[in-house]
Enzyme design. Structure first.
Site, short mmCIF file in Angstrom:
data_model
loop_
_atom_site.label_atom_id
_atom_site.label_comp_id
_atom_site.label_asym_id
_atom_site.label_seq_id
_atom_site.Cartn_x
_atom_site.Cartn_y
_atom_site.Cartn_z
CB SER A 118 16.91 -49.11 -28.04
OG SER A 118 16.20 -48.01 -27.52
CG HIS A 139 19.69 -52.90 -28.41
ND1 HIS A 139 19.32 -52.66 -29.72
CD2 HIS A 139 18.55 -52.78 -27.67
CE1 HIS A 139 18.02 -52.39 -29.75
NE2 HIS A 139 17.54 -52.47 -28.53
CD GLU A 151 21.56 -53.46 -32.80
OE1 GLU A 151 21.86 -53.04 -33.93
OE2 GLU A 151 20.82 -52.82 -32.02
CG ASN A 189 15.75 -49.49 -32.37
OD1 ASN A 189 14.67 -50.01 -32.63
ND2 ASN A 189 16.34 -49.63 -31.20
#
Length: 295
Positions: A118, A139, A151, A189
């Protein structure tokens, strides 16, 4: 690609294995701990049962999905025939690098090597592999069988062919791939973690309580859950690890983890996985109760 190996059988690993198996792929789920593998299979079956109850799959589809999953504790054996390997181990750079060094030795040169990291650099991970052009980030979002986004992170050396293959594969899972470049935190993130960190600071500085902060974000910003509840769901240790990657990667004090978050992780208050974080959790109860520390 038909043969998928997933390394790590925690929440993300078993969710990824579940999803690929549900769409007809042959999946080997790998972990060094046989008890953890057995627990993962039980979790997958429970999650499939929920899908059957909701009517999203049939009992026959559930059984077919389970039949597509096998387990192994031997990494070399588990990846020998893999078209794609997805690493879903703990968010620790040293562990991931060691795994990818092993994969470089055990896999054939055509095997695509993906990480579910992540936040950790795909370029850094790829540097541990003989053919870095085949390394990419996938991800997935939690819970994997439900969330549509993946992702797809291109490292510095990731080839166009590998990127396109992973995009096509992701769509076969009825998910939406979004390609992003390899910078700390990627997109999800880099945006989400500073918001969670700011929510923790808002609590730390006494601006408002846990429930009040989450209520503002749910009712005022239409978020399905507040940032503190979401942090508990992700795992406070995972949030801290990602914030540290952002802080180190950008060198910007705005990414520095809140001292309250650091203390909670140090004390073992990690959220749902430990039974307490900003809220406290009891098995079988769906009631959201603010942890005694913040009540």
């Amino acid at each position: 690609m038909k043969n998928i190996t997933v390394i790590g059988c925690g929440t993300m690993g078993n969710g990824i294995a579940h999803t690929f198996a549900q769409y007809g792929f042959t999946v080997i789920l790998v972990d060094i701990n046989p008890d953890a593998l057995n627990k993962a299979l039980i979790t997958i079956e429970k999650n499939l049962d929920r899908q059957v109850t909701k009517g999203t799959i049939t009992e026959i589809e559930k059984q077919r999905t389970l039949a597509h999953i096998s387990t192994d504790t031997n990494l070399a054996n588990a990846v020998s025939q893999a078209d794609l390997v997805i690493e879903a181990a703990i968010e620790n750079s040293d562990i991931k690098l060691q795994l990818f060094r092993q994969l470089s030795e055990y896999c054939n040169e055509q095997t695509i090597l993906a990480s579910n990291t992540s936040s950790i650099s795909i370029t850094k991970i790829a540097a541990a592999v003989k053919n870095p052009q085949r390394v990419i980030g996938m991800h997935f979002m939690n819970p994997v069988p439900v969330m549509k986004l993946v992702e797809v992170i291109r490292g510095y050396a990731t080839s166009n062919e590998v990127t396109q293959a992973v995009m096509q594969l992701t769509r076969q899972l009825q998910k939406e791939p979004v390609v992003v470049n390899d910078y700390p935190g990627f997109v999800a993130n880099r945006i989400l973690m500073p918001m969670i960190n700011e929510a923790v600071y808002t609590l730390y500085e006494g601006v408002a309580g846990v429930a009040e902060i989450d209520t503002v974000m749910k009712l005022g910003m239409a978020h399905p859950m507040g940032p503190l509840q979401l942090a508990d769901f992700i795992g406070l240790d995972v949030c801290l690890a990602i914030l540290n990657v952002l802080h180190q990667g950008f060198g910007n004090p705005k990414y520095a983890p809140c001292p309250l978050l650091v203390n909670m992780v140090t004390a073992g208050q990690l959220g749902i996985k430990s039974g307490a974080g900003f809220y406290q959790y009891k098995a079988g109860s769906k009631e959201l109760v603010v942890a005694d520390k913040f009540a």
